[in-house]
Write a protein that holds these residues in place. Structure first.
Motif, short mmCIF file in Angstrom:
data_model
loop_
_atom_site.label_atom_id
_atom_site.label_comp_id
_atom_site.label_asym_id
_atom_site.label_seq_id
_atom_site.Cartn_x
_atom_site.Cartn_y
_atom_site.Cartn_z
N SER B 64 13.58 -18.34 54.80
CA SER B 64 13.50 -17.47 53.98
C SER B 64 12.10 -16.93 54.06
O SER B 64 11.43 -17.43 54.55
N GLY B 65 12.05 -15.81 53.37
CA GLY B 65 10.79 -14.86 53.49
C GLY B 65 10.82 -13.78 54.58
O GLY B 65 11.72 -13.59 55.01
N ALA B 66 9.85 -13.17 54.25
CA ALA B 66 9.62 -11.75 55.27
C ALA B 66 9.86 -12.12 56.65
O ALA B 66 10.55 -11.45 57.38
N SER B 67 9.68 -13.21 57.28
CA SER B 67 9.71 -13.44 58.65
C SER B 67 11.07 -14.37 58.72
O SER B 67 10.95 -15.24 59.65
N GLY B 68 11.87 -14.35 58.04
CA GLY B 68 12.86 -15.09 57.94
C GLY B 68 13.83 -15.02 58.98
O GLY B 68 14.10 -14.29 59.76
N GLY B 69 14.80 -16.08 59.20
CA GLY B 69 15.58 -16.20 60.25
C GLY B 69 16.44 -17.35 60.17
O GLY B 69 16.71 -17.85 58.94
N ALA B 70 17.31 -17.72 61.34
CA ALA B 70 18.25 -18.49 61.25
C ALA B 70 18.52 -19.26 62.34
O ALA B 70 18.31 -18.90 63.30
N VAL B 71 18.81 -20.55 62.47
CA VAL B 71 18.93 -21.30 63.65
C VAL B 71 20.08 -22.18 63.64
O VAL B 71 20.75 -22.56 62.44
N PHE B 72 20.86 -22.28 64.58
CA PHE B 72 22.29 -23.14 64.64
C PHE B 72 21.83 -24.64 65.42
O PHE B 72 21.36 -24.69 66.61
N ILE B 73 22.09 -25.66 64.65
CA ILE B 73 21.93 -26.93 65.14
C ILE B 73 23.11 -27.56 65.28
O ILE B 73 23.76 -28.10 64.15
N PRO B 74 23.66 -27.64 66.56
CA PRO B 74 24.79 -28.41 66.86
C PRO B 74 24.77 -29.84 66.50
O PRO B 74 23.87 -30.61 66.95
N VAL B 75 25.59 -30.39 65.77
CA VAL B 75 25.83 -31.93 65.38
C VAL B 75 27.19 -32.14 65.90
O VAL B 75 27.77 -31.59 65.11
N MET B 76 27.52 -33.14 66.42
CA MET B 76 28.93 -33.44 66.83
C MET B 76 29.14 -34.57 65.94
O MET B 76 28.84 -35.46 65.52
N GLY B 77 30.89 -34.21 65.56
CA GLY B 77 31.45 -35.18 64.88
C GLY B 77 31.90 -36.19 65.34
O GLY B 77 31.91 -36.30 66.53
N ILE B 78 32.14 -37.46 64.77
CA ILE B 78 32.45 -38.60 65.52
C ILE B 78 33.95 -38.41 66.33
O ILE B 78 34.10 -39.10 67.47
N GLU B 79 34.76 -37.50 65.86
CA GLU B 79 36.02 -37.40 66.61
C GLU B 79 35.74 -36.75 67.95
O GLU B 79 36.12 -37.04 68.94
N GLU B 80 34.93 -35.58 68.12
CA GLU B 80 34.73 -35.22 69.21
C GLU B 80 33.74 -35.96 70.20
O GLU B 80 34.21 -36.00 71.39
N LYS B 81 33.08 -36.66 69.69
CA LYS B 81 32.31 -37.75 70.12
C LYS B 81 33.01 -38.70 70.96
O LYS B 81 33.04 -39.04 72.41
N THR B 82 34.19 -39.31 70.18
CA THR B 82 35.08 -40.10 70.82
C THR B 82 35.88 -39.58 71.94
O THR B 82 36.21 -40.08 72.77
N ASP B 83 36.57 -38.23 71.79
CA ASP B 83 37.18 -37.88 72.85
C ASP B 83 36.40 -37.46 74.16
O ASP B 83 37.08 -37.83 75.17
N ILE B 84 35.23 -36.98 73.70
CA ILE B 84 34.25 -36.92 75.20
C ILE B 84 33.92 -38.23 75.77
O ILE B 84 34.24 -38.40 77.21
N LEU B 85 33.66 -39.21 74.92
CA LEU B 85 33.26 -40.54 75.45
C LEU B 85 34.43 -41.32 76.09
O LEU B 85 34.39 -41.69 77.75
N SER B 86 35.63 -40.99 75.60
CA SER B 86 36.85 -41.62 76.35
C SER B 86 37.04 -40.94 77.52
O SER B 86 37.48 -41.43 78.61
N GLU B 87 36.94 -39.57 77.66
CA GLU B 87 37.05 -38.71 78.98
C GLU B 87 36.10 -39.27 79.91
O GLU B 87 36.51 -39.45 81.08
N LEU B 88 34.87 -39.26 79.56
CA LEU B 88 33.94 -39.76 80.58
C LEU B 88 34.03 -41.17 81.19
O LEU B 88 34.04 -41.54 82.42
N CYS B 89 34.50 -42.19 80.41
CA CYS B 89 34.99 -43.39 80.81
C CYS B 89 36.08 -43.41 81.71
O CYS B 89 36.01 -44.21 82.78
N MET B 90 37.03 -42.60 81.34
CA MET B 90 38.09 -42.33 82.41
C MET B 90 37.77 -42.07 83.82
O MET B 90 37.87 -42.59 84.78
#
Lengths: 273, 273
Positions: B64-90
């Protein structure tokens, strides 16, 4: 299961498209992700299509029929291209980049993800109308640009090595003459790295004589691959005649004045027509 | 100047955030892009914030403030992580990947932008709460993962070379003992590639004994840099004791049976807690 508002679906759709350009997503996939009817998704995609168009982000193409889907093809407008190329010229020609022997230190730029992303966006935009199966590069400095371009075009990358590595399996090796130094050098590519009869785009960081790109093109013949394009980030103005034809450069290095610490780099104006 | 509908601004905002995660955009910037009042932008960002939250994409932080802004911080949920790791293992354990001598052909995967993006998303998610100034890797196979992780975390990358190159300017070289082969090898890094007193994340493709990562950590001492984390895509189960502590692996290679063509790779279960 959660339901989402139109606003939210539009935002999420745009995120999904932006993260995987040139990839065809099926309406079924979106239907599942958003727990919404295909007719709803189809309306959402129409809105996204319009917004992509209005904001000059490229285009959304839709595939109709039972297995229908949509793909985001980023195409860059002249204005954004001009901004990026101007910024690149400024960065690559910074005075303190001159090294002894008239070389230019560029490694930090070629490893900077934001800069590499901008370069890759231009390459992907310029080659968005050509069918490409693989991007080919040779280690080391061109790898980030090649991989990021591959990400934008949704094609895999094959990296030619300078040496034969045990982890590459059976390789094909060729000798080539480096255009600038007249040295004979070797490059090797794993047999497994691309399928026969592929259409490839060659990507590299820097071109002086064009020997490396010609070497890569020669290597492609060994794989029965067709070179459908060559893109380099910077070419030198001299020699004007390169060993390859039909390449695209983003920037042209006109001259280096080592004594005064001056580097003159300009955009390739063909890109701005 | 064009005006945009809320729907369109939401979509465009999400595209901008998704293409440059961990980057702080000012409200002024959005105001100009969309030709809209800051109060309008602020409402738009609130909607995007909610959608990012509801769809489990991570979080939007606002300043906030005069020079305010916004940032997107991607954080992955367990479900997506599980899917990706399984695919990588395969993918990494496909039978035809075994090479003579018990090596595994992985180069195609480490150069595939879609696979590398998934790997980088996990790395960026795991290190999203740590202040990082640079990602460090050593050529060649780890470069795509390092650069894509740098893109997701919005930090520059420095690539350590195996040889001293004229285009790198003044370099620091060290010798290190490769943990697996017990050979003495050299690595060089350009003096210009990172600022003193930086906080660095080491990224590499593969860890057996840990000698390469230890070498990189030793190199960092020469730059007065602090290693705040180490991430590798695959570690081998044996030797259990590596030359570095506190590293994060995505996958664990349990065993290779060359005769039967079997590769056993499992996710690092610590990531799924």
């Amino acid at each position: 299961m959660k339901k989402y508002k139109r606003n939210q679906r539009i935002g999420a759709l745009m995120k999904i498209f932006a993260e995987k350009p040139n990839y065809i997503f099926s309406y079924n996939y979106f239907s599942e992700v958003f727990n919404a009817a295909k007719s709803t998704i189809s309306e959402d995609v129409a809105i996204v299509k319009e917004l992509v168009n209005e904001l000059d982000y490229g285009r959304i193409e839709t595939i109709s029929g039972a297995s229908g889907g949509a793909v985001f093809i980023p195409v860059m407008g002249i204005e954004e291209k001009t901004d990026i190329l101007s910024e690149l010229c400024m960065l690559f020609s910074q005075k303190n980049r001159i090294l002894p022997g008239g070389f230019i230190y560029m490694t930090d730029l070629f490893n900077n993800p934001n800069i590499v992303t901008n370069i890759a966006k231009i390459i992907a935009s310029e080659f968005s109308n050509i069918k490409i199966d693989y991007i080919i590069t040779v280690e080391t400095k061109g790898i980030p640009v090649a991989v990021m371009s591959g990400q934008k075009l949704n094609v895999p990358v094959a990296v030619i090595r300078r040496n034969n590595k045990v982890t590459e399996g059976a390789t094909v090796s060729i000798n080539y003459v480096s255009g600038s130094s007249n040295n004979i050098q070797t490059m090797s590519l794993s047999r497994r790295s691309l399928k026969e009869n592929s259409r490839v785009l060659i990507v590299d960081d820097f071109m002086k004589g064009g020997g490396t790109c010609k070497g890569m093109a020669d290597m492609m013949r060994e794989f029965n691959a067709e070179v459908v394009g060559t893109a380099v980030v910077i070419e030198t103005k001299e020699p004007e005649k390169k060993l390859v034809d039909n390449y695209l450069s983003l920037l042209v290095l006109n001259k280096i004045n080592e004594k005064e610490g001056l580097i003159e780099i300009v955009p390739n104006y063909k890109l701005l027509k």
